[in-house]
Design an enzyme around this catalytic site. Structure first.
Site, PDB file in Angstrom:
ATOM      1  N   SER A 228       0.819  -1.264   0.093  1.00 25.84           N
ATOM      2  CA  SER A 228       0.101   0.194  -0.090  1.00 25.84           C
ATOM      3  C   SER A 228       0.769   1.095  -0.042  1.00 25.84           C
ATOM      4  O   SER A 228       1.978   1.254   0.549  1.00 25.84           O
ATOM      5  CB  SER A 228      -0.894   0.094   1.166  1.00 25.84           C
ATOM      6  OG  SER A 228      -0.061   0.412   2.436  1.00 25.84           O
ATOM      7  N   GLU A 247       6.613  -0.651  -5.193  1.00 23.86           N
ATOM      8  CA  GLU A 247       5.559  -0.636  -6.100  1.00 23.86           C
ATOM      9  C   GLU A 247       4.049  -0.542  -5.256  1.00 23.86           C
ATOM     10  O   GLU A 247       3.819  -1.469  -4.616  1.00 23.86           O
ATOM     11  CB  GLU A 247       5.745  -2.181  -6.994  1.00 23.86           C
ATOM     12  CG  GLU A 247       4.675  -2.275  -8.283  1.00 23.86           C
ATOM     13  CD  GLU A 247       3.294  -2.460  -7.765  1.00 23.86           C
ATOM     14  OE1 GLU A 247       2.524  -1.508  -7.934  1.00 23.86           O
ATOM     15  OE2 GLU A 247       2.997  -3.692  -7.458  1.00 23.86           O
ATOM     16  N   LEU A 248       3.265   0.578  -5.618  1.00 24.67           N
ATOM     17  CA  LEU A 248       2.213   0.816  -4.512  1.00 24.67           C
ATOM     18  C   LEU A 248       1.088   0.916  -5.065  1.00 24.67           C
ATOM     19  O   LEU A 248       0.069   1.151  -4.450  1.00 24.67           O
ATOM     20  CB  LEU A 248       2.690   1.992  -4.030  1.00 24.67           C
ATOM     21  CG  LEU A 248       4.281   2.195  -3.353  1.00 24.67           C
ATOM     22  CD1 LEU A 248       4.498   3.552  -2.762  1.00 24.67           C
ATOM     23  CD2 LEU A 248       4.208   1.015  -2.048  1.00 24.67           C
ATOM     24  N   CYS A 281      -3.029  -4.707  -8.709  1.00 18.29           N
ATOM     25  CA  CYS A 281      -2.525  -3.264  -8.463  1.00 18.29           C
ATOM     26  C   CYS A 281      -2.912  -2.315  -9.690  1.00 18.29           C
ATOM     27  O   CYS A 281      -3.305  -1.523  -9.664  1.00 18.29           O
ATOM     28  CB  CYS A 281      -1.057  -3.059  -8.228  1.00 18.29           C
ATOM     29  SG  CYS A 281      -0.431  -3.928  -6.801  1.00 18.29           S
TER      30      CYS A 281
END
Length: 473
Positions: A228, A247-248, A281
């Site tokens: 997150s 990597e969010l 994602c």
């Protein structure tokens, strides 16, 4: 009940704290592992540092052989790995099978890339001072890497940290999600059978205190995190001098122009929006459709959504099943209800039963609503009309995120405009942002992250360049 030991410092071990793993669909505990603490983490760090130089000096042909062996092991036991992943995550079996295939491919790509480590010859005599000199850049492993992987792709996103680390000659300690640690612990059994030095890889489900130490401990030279935005950016602030790759995720947008192949756009958006209940994602969250085709697209899309088959994720025919836990399902329900109370129109879905949330489509939303501005990470898609392509691009860009986007168009002018004006790390033309090939550069801008994954690109992050200049006489 099956038990999977943690993989610490090159050995399979147990601890005093057992971790039970539940099947999200049945709600029943079906397996167990253990939580590592400071003792196990310290043992793993010390062992990794002990074998660091051995890893650094493994020749490329041996790294290739090791990584290829792991890839082949995943292929050989594909069904067993996929069923385990399905049970721990609630991911429909057909998507779990695809994830194991991708993990095998990621190791194979890493095997190939281990033979092509970067290097560069430089001409130094561009200036008078450089006459009689030559130079080259050589790359060296950065050191011990901390990897933290999420629940939604418990195998392949872990592999995207492990495989490049090994291919670039680094040691890695991986912390998998506590809800889905089993498939990657089973992977450790394959890793343990190779010629890798013991301790080059440790896989440790951890308590929070030990996990935090991975972020702050200076013996780690890089941290690679997928998760997150809130957690990721806080992690970066606490990481000190180490490299950080984040990597969010995001709230990916799709533009459908009236020049597009409508049938293709509909089919792709259906899978992109609802595969694994949107817990991806790059899940299709926001769709913008040209006014002239908005009515037709929306009505046909609703019918396709209603045709999705819910059920047990172990059934190969199941399209959509439960979410990972009640907390996330309730959050999705809350966001949708807030949007409807704010004037949004529910076109289909909108109901929750425990962990199952119906595939949902809403319209008449406002950009500030959480279903638009946040990362919903659930089976919810918004759909809105646009007049001009430029307006659609502005609508898509109106976001704090910028991971990937999709554009369906057969207009060269619209294609060129999209390439130059859409603010994302990856633009997918005539397909959805959910597309990812495991060797391509993958990552975002804005709140979506920092750096790029994709095996070769990750390897570059995990290597340090050293310039060497010498006289030629």
């Amino acid at each position: 009940m099956d038990e999977y030991r943690i993989y610490s410092a090159g050995r399979f071990a147990t601890t005093k704290q057992k971790l039970e793993v539940s099947n999200p669909f049945t709600g029943k505990v079906f397996a167990a592992t253990w939580l590592a603490g400071k003792t196990e983490l310290e043992e793993s760090i010390e062992k990794a540092l002990e074998v660091k130089d051995t890893m650094k000096n493994i020749p490329s042909h041996r790294k290739f052989s090791i990584l290829k062996t792991i890839s082949e092991g995943l292929k050989k036991d594909r069904q067993e790995f996929a069923m385990l992943l399905c049970r721990e995550s609630g991911k429909p079996l057909k998507y779990a099978m695809n994830e194991i295939d991708r993990a095998a491919q990621t190791f194979l790509v890493a095997a190939e890339e281990s033979k092509r480590l970067p290097g560069e010859i430089l001409s130094i005599d561009w200036t008078p001072a450089g006459e009689g000199k030559e130079a080259f850049v050589k790359y060296f492993p950065i050191g011990l890497i901390a990897g933290i992987s999420p629940f939604n792709f418990p195998m392949n996103l872990a592999v995207h940290k492990i495989a490049p680390a090994l291919a670039s000659g680094n040691c890695i300690i991986l912390k998998p999600a506590r809800s889905t640690p089993l498939s990657v612990l089973k992977l450790a059994q394959l890793i343990d059978q190779t010629e890798l030095p013991k301790g080059a890889v440790s896989i440790l489900p951890m308590d929070r205190e030990s996990g935090n130490q991975m972020v702050t401990d200076e013996r780690f030279k890089m941290i690679s995190f997928t998760g997150s935005p809130d957690v990721g950016w806080k992690m970066k602030a606490s990481a000190g001098k180490k490299k950080v790759a984040l990597e969010l995720g995001g709230n990916a947008g799709v533009i459908v122009s009236d020049t597009a192949d409508l049938n293709r756009a509909l089919d792709k958006c259906l899978t992109g929006g609802y595969a694994y209940s949107g817990q991806v994602c790059i899940h299709v969250q926001r769709i913008f459709v040209q006014e002239s085709i908005f009515g037709e697209f929306t009505s046909r899309f609703v019918q396709k959504i209603k045709g999705l088959r819910p059920g047990n994720p172990e059934d190969p025919e199941t399209d959509i099943s439960v979410m990972i836990d009640t907390e996330n399902a309730a959050r999705v329900e809350s966001w949708v209800n807030q949007a409807i109370e704010g004037g949004a129109e529910l076109l289909c879905g909108g109901n929750r039963s425990d962990l199952f949330y119906e595939p949902t489509l809403i319209t008449n939303t406002k950009p500030e609503m959480l279903v638009c501005s946040g990362e919903i990470f659930g089976p919810v898609v918004t759909i809105e009309p646009f007049k001009s392509f430029e307006q659609a691009v502005n609508m898509l860009n109106n976001s704090n995120f910028g991971l990937q986007a999709g554009v369906f168009t057969n207009s060269l002018g619209e294609y060129n405009y999209a390439v130059h004006h859409i603010e994302v790390g990856g633009l997918i033309i005539n397909d959805v942002p959910t597309f990812r090939a495991d060797h391509m550069p993958y990552g975002g801008i804005k709140d979506s992250g920092l750096g790029r994954e994709g095996v070769r690109y990750t390897m570059h992050e995990m290597l340090e360049p050293k310039l060497v200049v010498k006289n030629t006489f």
